[in-house]
Write an enzyme that holds these catalytic residues in place. Structure first.
Site, PDB file in Angstrom:
ATOM      1  N   GLU A 229      36.574  -7.034 -24.778  1.00 19.79           N
ATOM      2  CA  GLU A 229      36.598  -5.666 -24.234  1.00 19.79           C
ATOM      3  C   GLU A 229      37.378  -5.729 -22.931  1.00 19.79           C
ATOM      4  OE1 GLU A 229      36.285  -3.109 -21.974  1.00 19.79           O
ATOM      5  OE2 GLU A 229      34.201  -2.420 -22.156  1.00 19.79           O
ATOM      6  N   CYS A 263      34.649   0.550 -16.522  1.00 20.73           N
ATOM      7  CA  CYS A 263      35.792   0.475 -17.440  1.00 20.73           C
ATOM      8  C   CYS A 263      36.060   1.815 -18.112  1.00 20.73           C
ATOM      9  CB  CYS A 263      35.623  -0.655 -18.449  1.00 20.73           C
ATOM     10  SG  CYS A 263      34.107  -0.580 -19.361  1.00 20.73           S
TER      11      CYS A 263
END
Ligand code: ADP
Length: 457
Positions: A229, A263
């Site tokens: 990720e 994020c």
């Protein structure tokens, strides 16, 4: 290795408050070996047995949430109440994984005439879990739980910004799981690099795109399995017919939350021209009134940035934008009356894609606004990015919003809301935001390999 000790710095004061020894190559090899030795027995336990042990870990996270919350605030500056909330939510994450594993790991018995195939989901082996500092318990949990429940053993390297939080996570898992099932190594890039090149079978990583690319290369030599990720540059599209108050309030909070170190924070906003001025005015008020302070200050809405380096990056992006024609509406500086790595909540407008701040991950307390004429232009700009994690679209016409959402190249898209989704669905990025996904039945299956045994009845 060059770095022998991690200096643990409180970002609200800039002071070192602990020194943590980095793992040596020998210690990393030993951790991998222990994980390998423990894997057979751990993988041979029934799902119910592994679930019971993980449930005991979940309980401990709730019990320890204040202690871990303090570690988080001291190490990376997050608001204490959010740090406690994050730790509490880890218990939920573990329990959700336990539930989903019942479906994900079930052996399927398939039959075609008198041919029977048993489809087993078996563990991959030893998994390196390498995580960042911005959600220092929830990120590790989101990789540790699926890896462990599927019968893998783990070598865990927390971020060098949060070594004590990492140790606390390790202590809870290690207290309940058999020896060697989870192993801890401490250090920065050199330790991470040594670990990914060691005798492991899989790497589960959350962090920057740059390091993700290094990991993918390193994984090539022995075809190590990957879950990556790698951050995002999430766009927010505000159309002429949006609920402007709601959109402005979301723009402020989703850009500044956790000092923008999320994020899936809003990293860039495309607002349609008819409402641009009104929207920007509302956002400016919100940004000016956004309160920052020490993580223990109950009135604060955000804390400091994690490090001097991080703050420098963010301020440089803002300066670069202003130098190239953008308008600094508010903020952009370092507060004079504060120690540590604080930065003023910032609003920059008059932006376009020539500006670095619209293309590169900012990871700071900045709201960045670009005006657009048409919906198509907004979609085109939203997709003009190597990243594809989250995105949001704001319009009172929900049908149009959902149609536009389908054109956005992101894994998780919210219409008139953030990316919050129905539980059981994966956390997922596309394009260069990721490789694999986190959570969900399919997410757990990434930590397994299907194997078939076939015979005639
Ligand atoms: P961030 O800046 O958000 O911490 P990084 O990608 O730099 O993102 O770091 C994420 C994690 O990756 C950290 O635990 C870090 O120590 C680790 N890391 C950094 N460089 C490497 C590398 N070359 N190999 C493996 N892990 C690394």
């Amino acid at each position: 290795m060059k770095l022998k000790y991690i200096s643990d710095i409180n970002p609200a004061t800039g002071k070192v408050f602990a020194k943590i020894k980095c793992s040596t190559p020998k210690e990393i090899d030993r951790a991998v070996k222990k994980a390998r030795e423990a894997q057979k027995n751990w993988g041979a336990l029934s799902l119910a047995q592994r679930s019971r042990l993980l449930e005991a870990c979940a309980k401990d996270f709730v019990r320890e949430k204040e202690n871990i919350g303090r570690l988080i605030t001291n190490e990376m500056g997050k608001l204490y109440k959010n740090a406690v909330g994050e730790t509490h939510a880890v218990a939920y994450g573990i329990r959700e994984t336990i539930q989903q594993a019942k479906t994900a790991l079930k052996t399927e018995m398939l039959q075609e005439e008198n041919l029977v195939t048993e489809l087993h989901r078996t563990p991959i082996g030893v998994c390196a879990v390498i995580t960042p500092w911005n959600f220092p318990v929830s990120m590790p949990e989101s990789l540790l739980s699926p890896a462990l429940i599927a019968g893998n053993t783990v070598v865990f390297k927390p971020s060098e910004m949060v070594p004590l939080t990492g140790k606390a996570i390790y202590d809870i898992f290690n207290k309940h799981l058999p020896p060697g099932v989870i192993n801890l190594v401490q250090g920065a890039d050199e330790v991470g690099s040594y670990l990914i090149n060691s005798n492991i079978d899989m790497i589960a990583f959350v962090g920057s795109q740059a390091v993700g690319k290094i990991i993918m290369k390193a994984a090539g030599d022995k075809l190590k399995r990957l879950v990556l990720e790698l951050g995002g540059k999430d766009p927010m599209i505000v159309l002429n017919d949006a609920d402007i108050d709601k959109a402005a309030s979301f723009a402020v909070n989703a850009s500044l939350r956790n000092s923008g170190q999320v994020c899936v924070s809003v990293e860039r906003i495309y607002v349609q021209d008819k409402i641009a001025d009104k929207f920007t005015k509302l956002v400016a008020e919100g940004v000016k009134n956004y309160r920052y302070g020490d993580g223990y200050d109950e009135s604060a809405q955000m804390g400091p940035l994690v490090s001097e380096r991080q703050r420098k990056n963010v301020i440089e992006q803002v300066k670069d934008a202003v130098k190239n024609g953008a308008k600094l509406v508010t903020g952009g500086g370092i507060p004079k009356n504060k120690k540590g790595y604080f930065m003023e909540p910032t609003l920059v407008t008059n932006l376009n894609h020539k500006h670095k701040i619209m293309r590169e991950e900012t990871f700071g307390p900045v709201v960045a606004v670009q005006k657009v004429k048409t919906e198509d232009e907004a979609v085109k700009l939203a997709n003009d990015s190597p990243f594809g994690l989250g995105a949001t679209i704001w319009t009172k016409n929900k049908k149009k919003g959902v149609e536009l959402a389908r054109k956005i190249e992101s894994g998780m898209i919210g219409v008139n809301q953030g990316i919050g989704s129905v539980s059981g669905t994966p956390w997922v990025g596309i394009k260069q935001s990721g490789f694999g996904f986190i959570g969900s039945v399919e997410g757990i299956r990434q930590f397994t390999v299907p194997r078939k045994i076939s015979y005639r009845k």
